[in-house]
Design a protein around this motif. Sequence first.
Motif, PDB file in Angstrom:
ATOM      1  N   PHE A   1     149.013 -63.156  66.615  1.00 27.41           N
ATOM      2  CA  PHE A   1     148.061 -63.558  65.582  1.00 27.41           C
ATOM      3  C   PHE A   1     148.422 -62.952  64.228  1.00 27.41           C
ATOM      4  O   PHE A   1     148.422 -63.644  63.200  1.00 27.41           O
ATOM      5  CB  PHE A   1     146.651 -63.141  65.983  1.00 27.41           C
TER       6      PHE A   1
ATOM      7  N   ALA B   1     149.491 -65.109  60.970  1.00 31.82           N
ATOM      8  CA  ALA B   1     148.622 -65.008  59.795  1.00 31.82           C
ATOM      9  C   ALA B   1     149.423 -64.607  58.560  1.00 31.82           C
ATOM     10  O   ALA B   1     149.283 -65.214  57.484  1.00 31.82           O
ATOM     11  CB  ALA B   1     147.503 -64.000  60.064  1.00 31.82           C
TER      12      ALA B   1
ATOM     13  N   ILE C   1     143.384 -59.147  54.043  1.00 29.11           N
ATOM     14  CA  ILE C   1     143.936 -58.692  55.317  1.00 29.11           C
ATOM     15  C   ILE C   1     144.176 -57.191  55.293  1.00 29.11           C
ATOM     16  O   ILE C   1     143.898 -56.484  56.271  1.00 29.11           O
ATOM     17  CB  ILE C   1     145.238 -59.464  55.637  1.00 29.11           C
TER      18      ILE C   1
END
Length: 211
Positions: free
Chosen positions: A72, A76, A94
Motif C-alpha cells: 500500500f 500510494a 502522508i
Amino acid sequence: MLHNKNGQLQNFPNTHGFTLLEQDRDFPVQKGLVCLVKGLLMFFAAFGSIGGLLSSLDIAFQLLPVIFCLFFFSMALAFLHYNRLIFNIFYPIIFLIFTFSIWQNKWYVNSGYQYFVDALFEAYSKYFGLNITRQSSHFFEDSYGTITMAAIFIGFFIVILLNISISSYMSLFLTVLITFPILQFGLYFVSSPIAPYVVLLLVGYVSIGIL
C-alpha cells in the motif's frame, strides 16, 4: 515537418536519416501504468530487503500485514507522481500521518526494535563464539507483534527513500545502496535469507537496471 507562414504543416524530404514524430506523452493510461510499475519495483525492493533480513536472523513476524502495508505504501507514493497537483497536496499529508502514527505507537515500535537488536547480538555471539548477553527492557512482551510493527514502520521509511531512487531517478545504484546493506546484517554472520526474498530483490534490481 515544419509550419509555413499560414500555420499549415509542410512535409520536406528527409535527407539526413529519419524523423520521429512528436507524440502526446500525457495519456492517463500510460501514466497510470508507469506509476504501477514503479510501485511494484519499490515494493519488491523494500519487502525483499526487510524480509530477507528478518529471515536470515530467524526472526518471526506476521507476513500478511507487512506485505499489505508495504504494498500500500509503495503504490500510494508511486501514484503521487501521477501529476504535480496530487504530489504537492498529498505528499505532506502522508508525512504527517506517518509522523503521527509512529508517535502514537513509539513504544510498540521501540519494543520491536529492541527484540531485533537482541537477535542481532545473539547471532553475533554465536558467530564469534562469545558469551555475550544483552539485557534490554521491553514495554511489550509480544515480540511477534512488535517486530511486525517495527518492520512496517522501518519498511515505510525505506519506501520513502526508494520513491526517490526509483520514481525520480530510476537509479539502480541508489536502490542497491539503500537496500543491499540491510541484508549485510545477516550475510555478515553467514546467515542466508530465505530464497523468495532474494528473488524479489533481484527481480527489482534487474528490472530497474533494464528500465
